[in-house]
Design an enzyme around this catalytic site. Structure first.
Site, PDB file in Angstrom:
ATOM      1  N   ARG A  24       0.823  -1.218   0.000  1.00 14.95           N
ATOM      2  CA  ARG A  24       0.000   0.000   0.000  1.00 14.95           C
ATOM      3  C   ARG A  24       0.851   1.260   0.000  1.00 14.95           C
ATOM      4  NH1 ARG A  24      -2.075   2.283   5.038  1.00 14.95           N
ATOM      5  NH2 ARG A  24      -0.504   2.138   6.639  1.00 14.95           N
ATOM      6  N   LYS A 162      12.203  -1.052   1.809  1.00 13.70           N
ATOM      7  CA  LYS A 162      11.005  -1.701   1.280  1.00 13.70           C
ATOM      8  C   LYS A 162      11.250  -2.155  -0.154  1.00 13.70           C
ATOM      9  CE  LYS A 162       8.168  -1.125   4.771  1.00 13.70           C
ATOM     10  NZ  LYS A 162       7.568  -2.249   5.492  1.00 13.70           N
ATOM     11  N   ASP A 190      12.500  -5.512   3.696  1.00 12.01           N
ATOM     12  CA  ASP A 190      11.114  -5.928   3.935  1.00 12.01           C
ATOM     13  C   ASP A 190      10.363  -6.035   2.611  1.00 12.01           C
ATOM     14  OD1 ASP A 190       8.649  -6.541   4.905  1.00 12.01           O
ATOM     15  OD2 ASP A 190       8.405  -4.744   6.143  1.00 12.01           O
ATOM     16  N   GLU A 218      12.524  -9.613   5.708  1.00 11.08           N
ATOM     17  CA  GLU A 218      11.234  -9.652   6.410  1.00 11.08           C
ATOM     18  C   GLU A 218      10.117 -10.054   5.442  1.00 11.08           C
ATOM     19  OE1 GLU A 218      10.912  -6.122   8.782  1.00 11.08           O
ATOM     20  OE2 GLU A 218       8.738  -6.325   8.952  1.00 11.08           O
ATOM     21  N   ASP A 243       6.626 -11.492   9.611  1.00  8.17           N
ATOM     22  CA  ASP A 243       5.890 -10.315  10.086  1.00  8.17           C
ATOM     23  C   ASP A 243       4.390 -10.586   9.942  1.00  8.17           C
ATOM     24  OD1 ASP A 243       4.767  -7.883  10.667  1.00  8.17           O
ATOM     25  OD2 ASP A 243       5.738  -6.751   9.088  1.00  8.17           O
ATOM     26  N   LYS A 267       3.890  -6.648  16.401  1.00  8.16           N
ATOM     27  CA  LYS A 267       3.283  -5.296  16.349  1.00  8.16           C
ATOM     28  C   LYS A 267       1.986  -5.319  17.142  1.00  8.16           C
ATOM     29  CE  LYS A 267       4.715  -4.486  11.560  1.00  8.16           C
ATOM     30  NZ  LYS A 267       4.221  -4.817  10.222  1.00  8.16           N
ATOM     31  N   ASP A 320      11.815  -1.423  15.285  1.00  8.49           N
ATOM     32  CA  ASP A 320      11.406  -0.739  14.042  1.00  8.49           C
ATOM     33  C   ASP A 320      10.172   0.096  14.386  1.00  8.49           C
ATOM     34  OD1 ASP A 320      10.820  -0.052  11.367  1.00  8.49           O
ATOM     35  OD2 ASP A 320       9.607  -1.852  11.097  1.00  8.49           O
TER      36      ASP A 320
HETATM   37  C1  LIG Z   1       6.538   1.689   9.769  1.00  8.68           C
HETATM   38  C2  LIG Z   1       7.361   0.443   9.856  1.00  8.68           C
HETATM   39  N1  LIG Z   1       8.727   0.721   9.674  1.00  8.68           N
HETATM   40  C3  LIG Z   1       6.899  -0.584   8.840  1.00  8.68           C
HETATM   41  O1  LIG Z   1       7.493  -0.738   7.822  1.00  8.68           O
HETATM   42  N2  LIG Z   1       5.804  -1.290   9.186  1.00  8.68           N
HETATM   43  C4  LIG Z   1       5.145  -2.251   8.382  1.00  8.68           C
HETATM   44  C5  LIG Z   1       4.212  -1.747   7.357  1.00  8.68           C
HETATM   45  C6  LIG Z   1       3.366  -0.629   7.860  1.00  8.68           C
HETATM   46  C7  LIG Z   1       2.108  -0.224   7.150  1.00  8.68           C
HETATM   47  O2  LIG Z   1       1.772  -0.706   6.074  1.00  8.68           O
HETATM   48  O3  LIG Z   1       1.444   0.636   7.757  1.00  8.68           O
HETATM   49  C8  LIG Z   1       5.910  -3.499   8.089  1.00  8.68           C
HETATM   50  O4  LIG Z   1       5.531  -4.242   7.208  1.00  8.68           O
HETATM   51  O5  LIG Z   1       6.870  -3.819   8.782  1.00  8.68           O
HETATM   52 MG   LIG Z   2       7.117  -5.816   7.725  1.00  8.07          MG
END
Ligand SMILES: C[C@H](N)C(=O)N[C@@H](CCC(=O)O)C(=O)O
Ligand SMILES: [Mg+2]
Length: 356
Positions: A24, A162, A190, A218, A243, A267, A320
């Protein structure tokens, strides 16, 4: 001390720049703030964020479930029965983890204030500082290099990159960042579920042969694909972190039994509860799996609650929690200073999201 009132307020906060993952793109966050009041007037605050594409929680859905089901289930209960209250919330309905998290955090905030201790002490913690990372959004390689250099200039030595929308391009992205930053910066990669197991093995093999300084990969594969996660883990050397595959303690047990991951990202918006988050960390600890505490793009209040758990739990080894640094909201600047998170020794979470 009885819980006598529970109220909701919604809040929209814009981001300093778009946050992009394989799942997203976010330009702002919509949060729901829960305020509970005890019979002696002590208040507790918690928050949950709407991330329909990740946890499935929407703002209206969170509001409904809290008002119709979760608030009635805890009103009149004693705050000191914190574990039982958590169990009531967790078993009230399936899913709705962000709504549940908002209430769980508010309960813990009030409970810690009642005991006049910082929240981390409830979880057995003494230290109060953490080293944070910075996330680099999924963009064209040049833009990612620019963002990575900026983060390093701000003092970050751990970057979470990412990837996950195109394996060949992902390789170019990491190569470009490595070419500019070299070996001194730790890279967390990730993929946010973006690769198939076979794609993951191929690209991670390429990362390994190029000797990139990668700490872990990740969630390379879709969240439901535990076999895929295991398949990848058995065929690469870089550690694999689960995750989106781990929401609950039961998921963590599945990861342990299947030997499907080397690390777990916890989380609060996935677990729906500080206690469930703690359970995951302890299950993983028993199985020799270190954990990271992470966050959605979410409010500073819930991230602070996660930080309190992180300083206390010995198996939360990585952090994180960069979301507050993305928000146009300076209410918590004193806690989040570039790569440093520093919690204050004041009762509760130490943050009032709304004027009282
Ligand atoms: C914000 C954090 N560093 C992060 O990447 N979190 C998520 C995705 C967060 C989201 O889509 O709101 C993750 O996948 O680890
Ligand atoms: Mg993640």
């Amino acid at each position: 001390m009885k819980i006598v009132d529970a109220q909701i307020q919604t809040e929209r906060t814009s981001l300093k720049r778009p946050f992009k993952t394989a799942v997203r793109t976010a330009f702002d966050i919509q949060s729901l703030i829960v305020k509970i009041t005890l019979e002696n007037g002590i208040t507790g605050y918690g928050s949950g964020v709407a991330t329909e594409k990740v946890t499935g929680d929407s703002l209206s859905g969170m509001k409904n479930i809290l008002e119709q089901l979760l608030f009635p289930s805890i009103l009149g209960k004693e705050i000191e029965n914190i574990a039982e209250n958590e169990m009531i919330i967790q078993t009230s309905c399936i899913g709705n983890t962000s709504a549940k998290a908002a209430l769980s955090i508010a309960l813990y905030d009030a409970y810690a204030k009642l005991l006049k201790v910082p929240l981390f002490q409830i979880f057995g913690g003494r230290t109060n500082s953490l080293i944070n990372d910075m996330t680099i959004s999924l963009n064209e390689p040049d833009e990612m290099v620019h963002d990575a250099i900026k983060a390093v200039e701000q003092g970050f030595s751990i970057l979470k990159i990412k990837v996950g929308n195109d394996p060949q391009k992902d390789l170019e992205r990491i190569q470009a960042i490595y070419d500019h930053l070299g070996d001194n910066i730790v890279l967390r990669i990730d993929a946010n579920q973006g690769w198939s197991a076979k794609e993951a093995i191929k690209i991670i093999g390429e990362f390994e042969s190029r000797n990139f300084p990668i700490e872990f990969i990740e969630q390379p594969v879709p969240q439901w694909d535990f076999d895929g996660l295991k398949f990848v883990r058995e065929r690469v050397n870089i550690p694999i972190m689960a995750d989106e595959s781990v929401y609950s303690a039961k998921d963590a047990i599945k990861i342990v039994n299947k030997k499907a991951a080397d690390l777990i990202n916890i989380k609060l918006m996935k677990t729906g509860s500080l206690l469930e988050a703690c359970k995951i960390a302890s299950i993983a600890e028993t199985a020799g799996i270190p954990c990271m505490i992470g966050c959605m793009m979410e409010s500073s209040l819930s991230v602070l609650a996660a930080a309190h758990l992180a300083v206390a739990h010995p198996n939360i080894k990585k952090v994180d929690l960069d979301s507050p640094l993305w928000l146009n909201d300076h209410k918590v600047d004193r806690y989040f200073r570039n790569s440093q998170i520093h919690l204050e020794e004041i009762p509760g979470i130490g943050f009032h999201p709304v004027s009282q």
